[in-house]
Design an enzyme around this catalytic site. Structure first.
Site, PDB file in Angstrom:
ATOM      1  N   GLU A  16       0.817  -1.213   0.000  1.00  0.00           N
ATOM      2  CA  GLU A  16       0.000   0.000   0.000  1.00  0.00           C
ATOM      3  C   GLU A  16       0.854   1.268   0.000  1.00  0.00           C
ATOM      4  O   GLU A  16       0.526   2.244  -0.679  1.00  0.00           O
ATOM      5  CB  GLU A  16      -0.916   0.032   1.237  1.00  0.00           C
ATOM      6  CG  GLU A  16      -2.014  -1.016   1.255  1.00  0.00           C
ATOM      7  CD  GLU A  16      -1.569  -2.334   1.894  1.00  0.00           C
ATOM      8  OE1 GLU A  16      -0.337  -2.616   1.921  1.00  0.00           O
ATOM      9  OE2 GLU A  16      -2.437  -3.093   2.351  1.00  0.00           O
ATOM     10  N   LYS A  18       3.874   1.785  -1.101  1.00  0.00           N
ATOM     11  CA  LYS A  18       4.469   1.995  -2.431  1.00  0.00           C
ATOM     12  C   LYS A  18       3.458   2.674  -3.359  1.00  0.00           C
ATOM     13  O   LYS A  18       3.763   3.670  -4.010  1.00  0.00           O
ATOM     14  CB  LYS A  18       4.876   0.633  -2.999  1.00  0.00           C
ATOM     15  CG  LYS A  18       5.291   0.637  -4.437  1.00  0.00           C
ATOM     16  CD  LYS A  18       5.361  -0.817  -4.945  1.00  0.00           C
ATOM     17  CE  LYS A  18       5.530  -0.868  -6.448  1.00  0.00           C
ATOM     18  NZ  LYS A  18       6.853  -0.421  -6.878  1.00  0.00           N
ATOM     19  N   LYS A 114      24.027  -0.935  -0.579  1.00  0.00           N
ATOM     20  CA  LYS A 114      23.445  -2.110   0.079  1.00  0.00           C
ATOM     21  C   LYS A 114      23.619  -1.993   1.586  1.00  0.00           C
ATOM     22  O   LYS A 114      24.686  -1.631   2.071  1.00  0.00           O
ATOM     23  CB  LYS A 114      24.174  -3.376  -0.371  1.00  0.00           C
ATOM     24  CG  LYS A 114      24.223  -3.537  -1.845  1.00  0.00           C
ATOM     25  CD  LYS A 114      23.101  -4.402  -2.330  1.00  0.00           C
ATOM     26  CE  LYS A 114      23.214  -4.502  -3.846  1.00  0.00           C
ATOM     27  NZ  LYS A 114      22.039  -5.048  -4.467  1.00  0.00           N
ATOM     28  N   ILE A 431      22.210  -2.655 -20.142  1.00  0.00           N
ATOM     29  CA  ILE A 431      22.411  -3.733 -19.171  1.00  0.00           C
ATOM     30  C   ILE A 431      21.371  -4.839 -19.344  1.00  0.00           C
ATOM     31  O   ILE A 431      21.494  -5.914 -18.777  1.00  0.00           O
ATOM     32  CB  ILE A 431      22.402  -3.166 -17.738  1.00  0.00           C
ATOM     33  CG1 ILE A 431      23.385  -2.004 -17.625  1.00  0.00           C
ATOM     34  CG2 ILE A 431      22.739  -4.209 -16.695  1.00  0.00           C
ATOM     35  CD1 ILE A 431      24.820  -2.332 -17.995  1.00  0.00           C
ATOM     36  N   GLU A 484      13.990  -7.877 -22.075  1.00  0.00           N
ATOM     37  CA  GLU A 484      13.527  -8.562 -20.845  1.00  0.00           C
ATOM     38  C   GLU A 484      12.060  -8.330 -20.498  1.00  0.00           C
ATOM     39  O   GLU A 484      11.687  -8.311 -19.324  1.00  0.00           O
ATOM     40  CB  GLU A 484      14.416  -8.195 -19.644  1.00  0.00           C
ATOM     41  CG  GLU A 484      15.886  -8.545 -19.852  1.00  0.00           C
ATOM     42  CD  GLU A 484      16.758  -8.275 -18.615  1.00  0.00           C
ATOM     43  OE1 GLU A 484      16.237  -8.239 -17.494  1.00  0.00           O
ATOM     44  OE2 GLU A 484      17.988  -8.130 -18.798  1.00  0.00           O
ATOM     45  N   ASP A 599      24.461 -12.004 -15.482  1.00  0.00           N
ATOM     46  CA  ASP A 599      24.449 -10.967 -14.450  1.00  0.00           C
ATOM     47  C   ASP A 599      24.808 -11.529 -13.087  1.00  0.00           C
ATOM     48  O   ASP A 599      24.251 -12.527 -12.651  1.00  0.00           O
ATOM     49  CB  ASP A 599      23.040 -10.360 -14.329  1.00  0.00           C
ATOM     50  CG  ASP A 599      22.694  -9.471 -15.511  1.00  0.00           C
ATOM     51  OD1 ASP A 599      23.607  -8.803 -16.026  1.00  0.00           O
ATOM     52  OD2 ASP A 599      21.516  -9.451 -15.901  1.00  0.00           O
ATOM     53  N   HIS A 642      27.539  -8.371 -15.205  1.00  0.00           N
ATOM     54  CA  HIS A 642      27.161  -7.045 -14.729  1.00  0.00           C
ATOM     55  C   HIS A 642      27.009  -7.083 -13.214  1.00  0.00           C
ATOM     56  O   HIS A 642      26.509  -8.045 -12.663  1.00  0.00           O
ATOM     57  CB  HIS A 642      25.839  -6.612 -15.370  1.00  0.00           C
ATOM     58  CG  HIS A 642      25.190  -5.475 -14.663  1.00  0.00           C
ATOM     59  ND1 HIS A 642      25.667  -4.194 -14.739  1.00  0.00           N
ATOM     60  CD2 HIS A 642      24.129  -5.426 -13.824  1.00  0.00           C
ATOM     61  CE1 HIS A 642      24.920  -3.396 -13.986  1.00  0.00           C
ATOM     62  NE2 HIS A 642      23.980  -4.127 -13.411  1.00  0.00           N
ATOM     63  N   HIS A 695      18.757   5.021 -11.456  1.00  0.00           N
ATOM     64  CA  HIS A 695      17.796   4.977 -10.346  1.00  0.00           C
ATOM     65  C   HIS A 695      16.990   6.258 -10.248  1.00  0.00           C
ATOM     66  O   HIS A 695      16.118   6.388  -9.406  1.00  0.00           O
ATOM     67  CB  HIS A 695      18.520   4.720  -9.024  1.00  0.00           C
ATOM     68  CG  HIS A 695      19.250   3.409  -9.023  1.00  0.00           C
ATOM     69  ND1 HIS A 695      20.548   3.299  -9.460  1.00  0.00           N
ATOM     70  CD2 HIS A 695      18.854   2.168  -8.687  1.00  0.00           C
ATOM     71  CE1 HIS A 695      20.927   2.034  -9.381  1.00  0.00           C
ATOM     72  NE2 HIS A 695      19.917   1.329  -8.911  1.00  0.00           N
TER      73      HIS A 695
HETATM   74  N1  GLN Z   1      19.898  -7.554 -16.840  1.00  0.00           N
HETATM   75  C1  GLN Z   1      19.243  -6.992 -15.708  1.00  0.00           C
HETATM   76  C2  GLN Z   1      18.412  -5.787 -16.115  1.00  0.00           C
HETATM   77  O1  GLN Z   1      18.834  -5.058 -16.933  1.00  0.00           O
HETATM   78  C3  GLN Z   1      20.204  -6.577 -14.625  1.00  0.00           C
HETATM   79  C4  GLN Z   1      19.505  -5.990 -13.468  1.00  0.00           C
HETATM   80  C5  GLN Z   1      20.386  -5.696 -12.301  1.00  0.00           C
HETATM   81  O2  GLN Z   1      21.564  -5.604 -12.413  1.00  0.00           O
HETATM   82  N2  GLN Z   1      19.805  -5.504 -11.148  1.00  0.00           N
HETATM   83  O3  GLN Z   1      17.354  -5.551 -15.600  1.00  0.00           O
HETATM   84 ZN    ZN Z   2      22.553  -3.627 -12.001  1.00  0.00          ZN
END
Ligand code: GLN
Ligand code: ZN
Length: 757
Positions: A16, A18, A114, A431, A484, A599, A642, A695
């Protein structure tokens, strides 16, 4: 026996919070409505804990975004660039979290990192020269009184000065010691104000105590707390630690004037020894025995065995969670897709509250071993879980050293690959994921619910892939991806396709701010029965002449972002997953996909907090597991990986040892320190340090990206530099992504002209 909870999730059983915050961002509700929905959630969470019979319940564990960010506000440490925006308090707060780009203003967000060894991210405080600390306890006091108004006396929680200081980034010329001293003053005042408010107990979280501590750090801690606790106040202080043990400072803690000591007895392997050896000096032990990080039912015999041992020492015990319940989902109720057998083994936040109460009661009962509830728990834990697979075991047994080594050596491969791909200098790529619009998510969820046919589901995704490939070509990227669209989450997607995982409907866990993930649960031995990504990648590949990068998630990340088994070792689990991913890598290659990204976004985050454990408890199998996934490919196949952070200065050799051909990672928000260490260590892998921060919705300019690239070029060999964003684009909007990538490609082109004129 009394019970306590370190902290409770805040995002809401149905996320909620979010959704309210997102509505607020879109201007669909005002701040008053947002605050109201937050209040409703807080009330519900308090009542759930109260009704479960928890004695010590926390407040101030609520946050609109992050508790470190709240601490910045509590201490008056909002950096000038946000204050200068002249926004309301709440908008200033969100500007720090997400950046601000509006009305000609353009301000970056604070960095995120993190949180210890979890998949939660905190906002990193930036301490400027000019900032003067000024405490603001409005939130803490308001939430305390709010709980009181429901008849619930709580312990407000704050992050302590030692941890705050350790995690903050001190800017400019500010002296670190001077800053700590001013923090200590502020915290002394905080305690005084809590005392004035009649707050009888406050919990101060100092998880930074579980790191390896230097003598200087120890002295800093002791000095700080002597001052903070040296006032004559009625408010008692519970010092709370988690995610490890406090071996470096245990005896000193005993000498300080804390009323209670919160210790993690699940992850803190030395804590029990420390207590048994040294006693507790009349402090109350908040014994973290119910795992706040994993989802399995508590082993009552084990827990009560420890309680019995502690009781012999005449220690006053409060039973509690090992850390905040923030790291587990809300409840197993409503998980009607899971069979009774699975459910009987699972325990999420609400169920953990019940476990605490039951354990508290059993602990008071001398004859607990004969109670039904105890016996049933033991029978459950001893029952056959049906999680074993002989083929998996045989395959693992047959692995030899050769399976961990790719030939020829990377330098050789690199020459071969250069010829094969003929990419320009500073090749551009992304990515993996592209923006996931409402329709993309809806397509998946309708299909999942059975409300959309498989054909329609696939057709929709193919449309998206086609459009995605077209606009990558249009923008001019060199190595393309399929986008993706079939993935909700990089780990969940593979978990669902592999055997051995179980899935929940609503088991969301906060990852950062308003982002949640739904980690799979590893139930049994893991293996792959058929190709997972192949069809999507081949379709995408068929649409272009440019290289199409296959996109997989690596074994370490799959494990780290799942709830792991506790009945076999982490190493064994990771190797099982590595073999499954290896099968997928080889299938992609056999079908002509010759760039494959695996990844390992989460590789660093499970690095043990203490350096002494890094190799023995982690790297010695995590790095080989990655190598196992790709050691079988041909020299001309290019393996990318990655990572979502750049803090691998300390393990740079190990990262190079993963033996990938190219690595992309986050760098835009960090101060590019990593580049120095790449250079110093003769890092061999080609690198794509992210040139902008995904981000935040902010669009980076060409000049800005070019400037970043030029700095990178002073440290990275020009033949080894890739150009890419710092992570996947799925949380971004289409418009900003197009603009950003267009600028990125332009910057790479400009650079080619400058460097190769
Ligand atoms: N390949 C993933 C993406 O692009 C990598 C995501 C990640 O590093 N958290 O969403
Ligand atoms: Zn990433």
């Amino acid at each position: 026996m009394n019970t306590s909870v370190v902290g409770f999730p805040r995002i809401g059983e149905n996320r909620e919070l979010k959704f309210s915050i997102e509505k607020y961002f879109r201007g669909e509700i005002d701040s008053k409505e947002l605050k109201k929905s937050a209040e409703t959630l807080r009330k519900r969470h308090l009542e759930v804990q109260k009704n479960a019979g928890i004695n010590y319940i926390s407040t101030n564990d609520f946050s609109y975004y992050d508790l470190m960010l709240d601490t910045i506000v509590m201490l008056g440490l909002v950096p000038t660039r946000y204050k200068e925006l002249n926004l309301s308090d709440i908008d200033t707060y969100f500007a720090m979290a997400r950046g601000y780009q509006k009305d000609g203003k353009d301000v970056h967000a604070l960095a995120m990192k993190k949180w210890f060894n979890t998949n939660y991210h905190y906002v990193v405080p930036e301490i400027e020269d000019a900032l003067k600390l000024e405490i603001n306890l409005d939130k803490l006091i308001r939430e305390y009184h709010e709980a009181l108004s429901y008849g619930i006396e709580t312990k407000p929680v704050i992050i302590g000065p030692f941890t705050f200081h350790k995690l903050a980034r001190i800017k400019g010329n500010r002296d670190s010691k001077e800053f700590l001293a001013s923090l200590v003053k502020a915290y002394s005042n905080i305690l005084k104000e809590c005392d004035n408010e009649g707050i009888s107990l406050i919990q101060i979280d100092e998880p930074a105590l579980v790191f390896d501590l230097t003598d200087e750090e120890k002295q800093d801690f002791i000095k700080s707390y002597k001052e903070i606790l040296g006032q004559d106040l009625n408010t008692k202080v519970l010092l709370q630690t988690y995610f490890g043990d406090v071996r470096d400072i245990y005896n000193e803690l005993l000498e300080l004037d804390f009323w209670g000591l919160g210790l993690d007895l699940v992850e803190g392997k030395e804590n029990l020894n420390l207590i048994e050896k040294n006693g507790l000096n009349r402090k109350v032990l908040f014994a973290g025995l119910v795992n706040g990080k994993n989802v399995w039912k508590n082993d009552f015999s084990k827990t009560l065995g420890i309680v019995d041992r502690l009781k012999e020492k005449d220690i006053e015990i409060v039973l509690q969670t090992s850390c905040s319940l923030l790291h587990v989902p809300y409840t197993t109720k409503g998980e009607d897709k899971l069979s009774e057998q699975y459910l009987s083994h699972l325990s999420f936040a609400y169920e953990k509250l019940d476990e605490l109460r039951i354990l508290g009661d059993l602990a008071d009962n001398k004859d607990y071993r004969t109670t039904d509830i105890f016996i049933n728990n033991q029978n459950l834990l001893n029952s056959d879980r049906n999680s074993f697979n002989q083929d998996v075991k045989d395959r693992l047994d047959k692995i030899t050293d050769k399976d961990f080594v790719r030939t020829p050596a990377r330098n050789e491969r690199s020459k071969i690959q250069r010829k094969a791909f003929n990419l320009p200098h500073f090749p551009t790529t992304t990515i993996g994921s592209f923006p996931q619009t409402k329709e993309v998510k809806e397509n998946r969820s309708l299909y999942k619910k059975g409300e959309k046919s498989k054909e329609d589901y696939i057709a929709f995704n193919k449309e998206k892939i086609k459009a995605c490939v077209e606009w990558q070509e249009e923008v001019g990227l060199d190595v393309l991806v399929h986008g993706e669209y079939e993935r909700n989450d990089m780990v969940e997607y593979f978990g669902e396709a592999l055997n051995g995982f179980i899935f929940t409907k609503k088991a969301w866990v906060q990852s950062y701010g308003i982002r949640c993930v739904k980690p799979p649960i590893i139930w049994g031995d893991v293996y792959r029965t058929k190709p997972i990504t192949l069809d999507w990648i081949l379709y995408a590949k068929s649409l272009t002449n440019k290289p199409m990068k296959g996109m997989l998630t690596g074994p370490v990340t799959i494990l780290n972002w799942s709830f792991p088994r506790e009945d076999i070792s982490i190493k064994e689990s990771i190797y099982q997953i590595a073999l499954a991913i290896r099968d997928e890598v080889l299938d992609l290659e056999a079908n002509g996909v010759n760039i494959i990204q695996i990844d390992e976004a989460a590789l660093r985050e499970k690095l043990p907090l203490r350096k002494t454990d890094w190799h023995s408890e982690y790297l010695s199998f995590a790095i080989p597991a990655f190598r196992l996934t790709h050691s079988g490919v041909k020299p001309e196949t290019q393996i990318h990986t990655h990572m979502c952070y750049s803090e691998f200065t300390d393990i740079i050799k190990e990262i190079d040892d993963m033996d990938a051909d190219v690595i992309t990672f986050e760098a835009s928000k960090s101060d590019l320190l990593i580049l120095d260490s790449l250079k110093d260590n003769d890092f061999e892998t080609e690198v794509g340090p992210g040139v902008y921060d995904i981000h935040s919705p902010r669009v980076p300019s060409v000049e800005e990206i070019e400037k970043a690239l030029k700095i990178m070029l002073t440290k990275v060999d020009k033949d080894k530099l890739w150009v890419n964003p710092d992570c996947g684009l799925k949380t971004r909007g289409i418009k900003e992504t197009k603009e950003s990538l267009t600028n990125l490609v332009q910057a790479a082109k400009n650079l080619r002209n400058v460097v190769y004129l």
